[in-house]
Design an enzyme around this catalytic site. Structure first.
Site, PDB file in Angstrom:
ATOM      1  N   TYR A   1      -3.396  -5.061  -1.508  1.00  0.00           N
ATOM      2  CA  TYR A   1      -2.739  -6.089  -0.689  1.00  0.00           C
ATOM      3  C   TYR A   1      -2.839  -7.412  -1.447  1.00  0.00           C
ATOM      4  O   TYR A   1      -3.944  -7.809  -1.830  1.00  0.00           O
ATOM      5  CB  TYR A   1      -3.435  -6.219   0.663  1.00  0.00           C
ATOM      6  CG  TYR A   1      -3.178  -5.044   1.584  1.00  0.00           C
ATOM      7  CD1 TYR A   1      -2.026  -5.010   2.362  1.00  0.00           C
ATOM      8  CD2 TYR A   1      -4.059  -3.976   1.671  1.00  0.00           C
ATOM      9  CE1 TYR A   1      -1.770  -3.940   3.214  1.00  0.00           C
ATOM     10  CE2 TYR A   1      -3.810  -2.902   2.517  1.00  0.00           C
ATOM     11  CZ  TYR A   1      -2.669  -2.887   3.288  1.00  0.00           C
ATOM     12  OH  TYR A   1      -2.410  -1.835   4.131  1.00  0.00           O
TER      13      TYR A   1
ATOM     14  N   GLU B   1      -0.697   1.956  -0.062  1.00  0.00           N
ATOM     15  CA  GLU B   1      -0.687   0.755   0.793  1.00  0.00           C
ATOM     16  C   GLU B   1      -0.561  -0.455  -0.123  1.00  0.00           C
ATOM     17  O   GLU B   1      -1.379  -0.627  -1.044  1.00  0.00           O
ATOM     18  CB  GLU B   1      -1.960   0.635   1.633  1.00  0.00           C
ATOM     19  CG  GLU B   1      -2.027   1.622   2.772  1.00  0.00           C
ATOM     20  CD  GLU B   1      -3.248   1.451   3.669  1.00  0.00           C
ATOM     21  OE1 GLU B   1      -3.696   0.297   3.871  1.00  0.00           O
ATOM     22  OE2 GLU B   1      -3.739   2.478   4.166  1.00  0.00           O
TER      23      GLU B   1
ATOM     24  N   ASN C   1      -8.655   8.292   3.357  1.00  0.00           N
ATOM     25  CA  ASN C   1      -8.048   6.969   3.180  1.00  0.00           C
ATOM     26  C   ASN C   1      -9.162   5.954   2.930  1.00  0.00           C
ATOM     27  O   ASN C   1     -10.164   5.954   3.650  1.00  0.00           O
ATOM     28  CB  ASN C   1      -7.300   6.572   4.451  1.00  0.00           C
ATOM     29  CG  ASN C   1      -6.923   5.098   4.462  1.00  0.00           C
ATOM     30  OD1 ASN C   1      -5.994   4.684   3.765  1.00  0.00           O
ATOM     31  ND2 ASN C   1      -7.646   4.289   5.227  1.00  0.00           N
ATOM     32  N   GLU C   2      -9.005   5.143   1.938  1.00  0.00           N
ATOM     33  CA  GLU C   2      -9.998   4.091   1.646  1.00  0.00           C
ATOM     34  C   GLU C   2     -11.409   4.651   1.853  1.00  0.00           C
ATOM     35  O   GLU C   2     -12.206   4.127   2.630  1.00  0.00           O
ATOM     36  CB  GLU C   2      -9.725   2.843   2.490  1.00  0.00           C
ATOM     37  CG  GLU C   2      -8.371   2.246   2.156  1.00  0.00           C
ATOM     38  CD  GLU C   2      -8.104   0.856   2.715  1.00  0.00           C
ATOM     39  OE1 GLU C   2      -8.916   0.340   3.489  1.00  0.00           O
ATOM     40  OE2 GLU C   2      -7.065   0.272   2.338  1.00  0.00           O
TER      41      GLU C   2
HETATM   42  O1  AHR Z   1      -2.708  -1.460   6.892  1.00  0.00           O
HETATM   43  C1  AHR Z   1      -3.792  -1.806   7.696  1.00  0.00           C
HETATM   44  C2  AHR Z   1      -5.111  -1.233   7.192  1.00  0.00           C
HETATM   45  O2  AHR Z   1      -5.392  -1.765   5.940  1.00  0.00           O
HETATM   46  C3  AHR Z   1      -5.137   0.259   6.958  1.00  0.00           C
HETATM   47  O3  AHR Z   1      -5.433   0.971   8.098  1.00  0.00           O
HETATM   48  C4  AHR Z   1      -6.237   0.407   5.972  1.00  0.00           C
HETATM   49  O4  AHR Z   1      -6.117   1.564   5.199  1.00  0.00           O
HETATM   50  C5  AHR Z   1      -6.173  -0.880   5.179  1.00  0.00           C
HETATM   51  O5  AHR Z   1      -7.418  -1.429   4.977  1.00  0.00           O
END
Ligand code: AHR
Length: 554
Positions: free
Chosen positions: A302, A353, A232-233
């Protein structure tokens, strides 16, 4: 009174830039609308959405053309998916309350959460992180609960009891009717640990020692988990790898993983937002020798915030939608970068995400890290993003809003025995008919809205949406962004007659309207018929509204 004068009156009433001051009752807002536009919703019949065919089109109306002969691709139900991480109140409170709790639960899982997630369709839920995943060792979360080790969680120095582990997550998925998506630990884990997790959940009983361990822990049947995230990331909390180093790790993790009869779907950690350099560097490495199996490429985006979760100006409202709308460029750019090495486009996008991320201050429980109150604005962000995924149905296989409950852009808020669905939940439920349907080409002729951001003049669509078809049913979803003015829309279906039309809509006079434990239905969908004739249906959309129009083809 003439239409022009009424409209001017409505504009003169234009509500100021503070959402607090935009608050007027639903009833008075509807009354204002119907005085200005005689064919708008009558205040006494809020559930009816009418349009008088005799009236001339408003000068700044919109035209939506749907072409059933131009399919884009099947909308994967998984583009409406979710994310549940061990962080703050997502798992402990949001999903897990424990079998001994007085809060209604099934085997320890909050019943309200199960019942509401069931309403979302055949979607997937990603677990256990996020950043948490790259610190998570799956063996901590199996076996008798009293013997599971307690650790510090990834996010805070809080004890992670491991009470909710593989078995409990799979139970939740089964009860809620969703598909599990496991995110595996690359940051601090090993290929062997990952491959043994696949074996533990998927190998048939009696076939291996790990399968027998699962049986001894109470689960005879393998879970047939398809979706596996490998890190992840990885550019950040997942190990701070360079794309090349991550690609090397990825190869080791995914080499020779037995499927146990399940077609495994591997998801590689994509870039931070639309960082095409990360994508190109990873795939240059990937293509320089043996190509490891990858089914999904997972950028995270995001759209952040403007202003505050519940306190923003009109300009900030538009800026927020504008930022959310960048998902479209991300999809196009990432897809193009993938196409440079994967010419046949076998690898799809998995945006695992996405969502709004507001500053702290609206948590209902201070223990719930990143919890935010979602309002009508967040509902529009969710709706326009889902529409974007539908318009790119051939490119996007899965997308997971962050996160399911008690966190960022959540569908639910839960605290002790209280539970409420946010406006964003209503969007997901509203959009559900698109799942599995064939996305259709849509042409939207719309005025733009101007706004100021960062000292500059910007503009955004006034109307956007997506359309899909399942047999004789056409589904059209529309997001109308204007904060004060209604919009007249003509919906035209190419080459087919419409025998019936119905609309369900989400709107509110207050831009920051939200649902609370005390007022759980402040923002909720309303439904009504839409007059339709021949190949056209006409409607007037309220300001700041989300609509689904169901059209029955003759
Ligand atoms: O959603 C919160 C965090 O945001 C997650 O754990 C991460 O993958 C992202 O940076």
């Amino acid at each position: 009174m003439q239409y022009g004068r009424r409209l001017r009156m409505l504009r003169a009433m234009k509500l100021s830039h503070s959402p607090a001051r935009t608050r007027m009752s639903r009833r008075s807002a509807l009354r204002a609308l119907s005085t200005a536009l005689p064919w708008a919703i009558a205040p006494s019949a809020a559930a009816r959405f009418g349009f008088s065919k005799a009236r001339a089109a408003a000068p700044d109306g919109a035209v939506v053309r749907i072409d059933p002969s131009r399919p884009i691709g099947r909308i994967q139900p998984a583009v409406h998916s979710h994310f549940a991480e061990h962080i703050g109140g997502v798992i402990y409170d949001g999903i897990w309350v424990g079998p001994e709790s007085k809060i209604p639960n099934v085997d320890g899982i909050r019943k309200d959460t199960i019942d509401h997630v069931r309403r979302l369709g055949k979607v997937a839920v990603r677990w256990p992180g996020g950043c948490f995943a790259d610190r998570y060792h799956w063996r901590d979360g199996i076996g008798p609960s009293e013997r599971r080790p307690r650790r510090f969680g990834r996010w805070r120095d809080d004890t992670e009891t491991n009470r909710f582990g593989t078995r409990e997550f799979l139970r939740f998925c089964k009860l809620a009717g969703v598909e599990p998506y496991f995110a595996a630990n690359v940051g601090t884990g090993t290929p062997e640990e990952f491959q043994q997790w696949v074996e533990y959940v998927n190998a048939p009983a009696g076939s291996t020692t790990l399968a027998d361990e699962r049986v001894a822990n109470g689960d005879r049947e393998p879970a047939a988990v398809r979706y596996w995230g490998v890190g992840n990331e990885s550019w950040g909390c997942g190990g701070k790898f360079t794309p090349e180093d991550y690609c090397r790790e990825y190869r080791r993790f995914t080499e020779w993983v037995p499927g146990y009869g399940v077609p495994l779907y591997f998801i590689a950690a994509g870039p931070n937002g639309n960082d095409t350099a990360w994508t190109r560097r990873f795939f240059a490495k990937w293509a320089d020798y043996s190509r490891a199996p990858i089914q999904g490429w997972a950028p995270h985006y995001y759209c952040g915030t403007t202003g505050h979760a519940l306190n923003f100006t009109h300009d900030q409202w538009y800026e927020m939608l504008h930022k959310a709308n960048r998902m479209e460029a991300l999809i196009n750019d990432q897809w193009a970068a993938l196409g440079e090495v994967d010419k046949e486009h076998k690898i799809k996008l998995v945006i695992d995400e996405w969502g709004a991320w507001h500053p702290e201050g609206t948590e209902i429980n201070r223990r719930h890290l990143f919890e935010q109150m979602g309002c009508l604005r967040d509902a529009l962000v969710a709706a326009l993003t889902l529409d974007t995924f539908h318009r790119h149905a051939e490119k996007v296989d899965m997308a997971n809003i962050a996160q399911l409950v008690n966190n960022l852009h959540s569908l639910f808020l839960a605290d002790e025995d209280k539970f409420v669905a946010t406006p964003t939940f209503h969007v997901f439920e509203l959009y559900r008919p698109h799942q599995g349907a064939e996305a259709l080409h849509l042409d939207v002729e719309t005025p733009a809205v101007a706004f100021r951001a960062g000292g500059k003049e910007e503009s955004i669509f006034r109307l956007a949406g997506s359309a899909s078809r399942s047999g004789k049913d056409l589904f059209l979803t529309l997001v109308h962004s204007h904060v004060t003015e209604p919009l007249e829309v003509s919906i035209r279906v190419a080459g087919a007659s419409v025998s019936a039309a119905r609309r369900t809509a989400i709107h509110h006079a207050a831009l920051n309207a939200h649902n609370t434990f005390e007022r759980p239905a402040e923002v909720a969908p309303v439904a009504g018929d839409v007059p339709a004739q021949g190949t056209e249906a006409r409607i007037v959309l309220e300001p700041a509204s989300i609509s689904r129009i169901d059209l029955k083809l003759a």
